[in-house]
Design an enzyme around this catalytic site. Sequence first.
Site, PDB file in Angstrom:
ATOM      1  N   ASP A   7      -5.660 -35.328 -11.690  1.00  0.00           N
ATOM      2  CA  ASP A   7      -5.963 -35.392 -10.258  1.00  0.00           C
ATOM      3  C   ASP A   7      -7.038 -34.347  -9.989  1.00  0.00           C
ATOM      4  OD1 ASP A   7      -5.644 -36.143  -7.529  1.00  0.00           O
ATOM      5  OD2 ASP A   7      -4.473 -34.316  -7.213  1.00  0.00           O
ATOM      6  N   GLU A  68      -8.370 -39.915 -11.254  1.00  0.00           N
ATOM      7  CA  GLU A  68      -8.467 -40.528  -9.927  1.00  0.00           C
ATOM      8  C   GLU A  68      -9.932 -40.798  -9.592  1.00  0.00           C
ATOM      9  OE1 GLU A  68      -8.055 -38.699  -5.659  1.00  0.00           O
ATOM     10  OE2 GLU A  68      -6.044 -39.152  -6.415  1.00  0.00           O
ATOM     11  N   ASP A 141      -0.492 -31.869  -6.310  1.00  0.00           N
ATOM     12  CA  ASP A 141      -1.544 -32.286  -7.259  1.00  0.00           C
ATOM     13  C   ASP A 141      -0.928 -32.629  -8.618  1.00  0.00           C
ATOM     14  OD1 ASP A 141      -4.117 -31.149  -5.629  1.00  0.00           O
ATOM     15  OD2 ASP A 141      -2.426 -29.764  -5.526  1.00  0.00           O
TER      16      ASP A 141
END
EC number: 3.1.21.10
Length: 217
Positions: A7, A68, A141
């Site tokens: 992430d 991501e 996160d």
Amino acid sequence: MRVLGVDPGLTRCGVGVVEGVAGRPLTMVGVGVVRTPADADLGHRLVAVEQGLEQWLDEYRPEFVAVERVFSQHNVRTVMGTAQASAVALLCASRRGIPVALHTPSEVKAAVTGSGRADKAQVGAMVTRLLRLDAPPKPADAADALALAICHIWRAPAQNRLQQAAALHASRTAPRAATARAAASRAPGRRTPAAPVPSPGSPSPHASPNPPKGRTS
């Protein structure tokens, strides 16, 4: 299948490793964050992210890396930092020859919770349930990184089938296209127009302009 989910972020870059296959219980192998000081120079922060990700790659040896996909936000500064950290993750994985997959936040949420509009609390709760954890990973996160890894494990079989179908279609159509190109190259060119037919009384185009004179007696 072992997947490292990333992430991306400059201040906190979430990382999580999940192992398993689609349709069977998954196992969390590791989870955490790579942190950089917000007041540090940008170049030093990117180096710190790279070093942190390299340590995770060295320790856990993932087969795939799921990152991501960066999407547009109103906060341009946040987007830039996320994109830069994402590029570092792509670089680290590609340098080692590890396949990288990009998943949008909506894809991850839909895969893990069933809704592309789920909030972080819902994602964390489902990650906890799917990986049979005692509590949701902190910070968010880290939970998002695990969700990315889960998403890739579940989506990989479908993506592989699509890729195989595309490759099969290409292998079948390529010979046909080659045959069509070969036939076109062998086709006769434009024909030369025929010579005009002389009208009655007009001299033949092959006649000599100065016919030989006959012998005089």
